[in-house]
Design an enzyme around this catalytic site. Structure first.
Site, short mmCIF file in Angstrom:
data_model
loop_
_atom_site.label_atom_id
_atom_site.label_comp_id
_atom_site.label_asym_id
_atom_site.label_seq_id
_atom_site.Cartn_x
_atom_site.Cartn_y
_atom_site.Cartn_z
N SER A 120 0.84 -1.20 0.00
CA SER A 120 0.00 0.00 0.00
C SER A 120 0.88 1.25 0.00
O SER A 120 2.10 1.17 0.16
CB SER A 120 -0.93 0.01 1.21
OG SER A 120 -0.35 0.75 2.27
N SER A 121 0.22 2.40 -0.14
CA SER A 121 0.97 3.66 -0.25
C SER A 121 1.67 4.05 1.05
O SER A 121 2.52 4.93 1.06
CB SER A 121 0.04 4.79 -0.70
OG SER A 121 -0.99 4.94 0.23
#
Ligand code: GDP
Length: 323
Positions: A120-121
């Site tokens: 994920s970011s």
């Protein structure tokens, strides 16, 4: 040998190839299964948590020895919002490291042809440049509230790279932006903004409430990607990408929380007012992934925020609201 980042695998040619989608009941895994089924794949291997505990190395290795999948997509992880990360840091780092280490290593040992790791970011530094390019990884301190999860995910990217370098094994990584869609977590306090607002507006509409509280000032910018677009990107990457570097998967479109709230309100059909609770934190002012590498390979997101919200709301009403 062609360009190593453009080598096509035979992923799409043999629809009977055995594919293990780990985490098939979650937001991400379930979307990937829907996508693969819609493309005609007939040999998906799926195991629920109670059938196979991915933190148990012996069980995972026995599973791979017996099933010998050709392709593996790892969408299983311990996930949660800021509150869960703060409360269960040991679980977030240990369970994620265990799952990914077991699945990556057993995939390699049992001859998996291609492996995809998802993160994920939040792997990126708190103060990364915006939009965030892939090479911002490990250039600065992480957001402390989710560093346990982030450290595990960074280790997963590095493990895929290490196996590629040492064994020429085709392991790749994709890092999606904020996702939403069917099978999301609609918990009133612990979920992310989009499902939280959808639920609050829906309940306000049903109860004829005049006002709904929304957290913060409404000014932060966020990027959202419908999980079916992510599933489309996963298939694209399995087919077309074979490179050392992880790739961002984002819509490239930002929206203020205020505009998001207005849009969710419209989709749900709530007719009252929004009241901003500025005692709640705004969080980071902006979080946008640079998706130019993936777009440069030829992938594009297809689902607009409006259409994605309509789809998600329909699913919510049919599957969560009435339960
Ligand atoms: P973030 O992207 O990691 O900050 O995670 P969130 O999705 O939890 O929050 C995004 C933004 O939405 C923040 O500015 C929140 O203050 C705002 N927000 C507004 N209403 C809500 C809500 O009901 N729940 C959550 N989680 N965030 C909200």
């Amino acid at each position: 040998m062609g360009d190593p980042t453009h080598d096509s695998s035979d992923f799409l040619t043999d629809k009977s190839a055995k594919i293990f989608v780990a985490g098939h009941r979650g937001l991400v895994g379930s979307a990937i299964v829907r996508k693969l089924q819609s493309l005609g794949f007939t040999n998906l291997v799926l195991r629920s948590h109670s059938e196979l505990d991915l933190t148990r190395q012996f069980d995972v290795d026995s599973f791979f020895a017996a099933e010998k999948p050709r392709f593996v997509i790892l969408a299983a992880a311990k996930v949660g919002g800021i509150h869960a990360n703060n409360t269960y840091p040991a679980d977030f780092i240990a369970i994620n490291l265990q799952i990914q280490t077991n699945v990556i290593d057993s995939s390699f040992r049992h001859g998996v042809k291609k492996f995809l790791f998802l993160g994920s970011s939040c792997i990126y530094p708190k103060l990364a440049p915006q939009p965030i390019p892939e090479n911002a990884l490990l250039t600065g301190p992480l957001e402390p509230t989710n560093e346990w999860y982030a450290i595990a995910k960074i280790a997963g990217i590095k493990m895929c790279q290490a196996y590629r370098i040492q064994y020429s094994w085709d392991a790749i990584s994709g890092m999606p932006t904020n996702l939403y869609g069917r099978n999301d977590n609609f918990h009133p306090e612990n979920s992310h903004v989009l499902p939280a607002l959808m639920r609050r507006f829906h309940e306000a509409k049903v109860n004829n409430a005049k006002q709904v509280l929304v957290w913060g000032t409404g000014s932060p910018l966020r990027e959202f990607l419908h999980v079916d677009d992510l599933a489309d990107a996963v298939v694209f990457l399995m087919d077309k990408y074979s490179g050392l570097e992880h790739l961002n998967v984002g819509s490239g479109k930002e929206v203020t929380i205020k505009d998001l709230a207005e849009l969710v309100k419209e989709v749900v059909g709530f007719e009252g007012d929004l009241v901003w609770d500025t005692s709640k934190p705004d969080g980071t002012p902006r979080k946008l992934m640079d998706n130019s590498k993936l777009l440069g390979l030829g992938w594009t997101p297809k689902i607009s925020l409006k259409d994605g919200l309509v789809d998600t709301y329909k699913w919510y009403v049919e599957n969560v609201a009435g339960q």
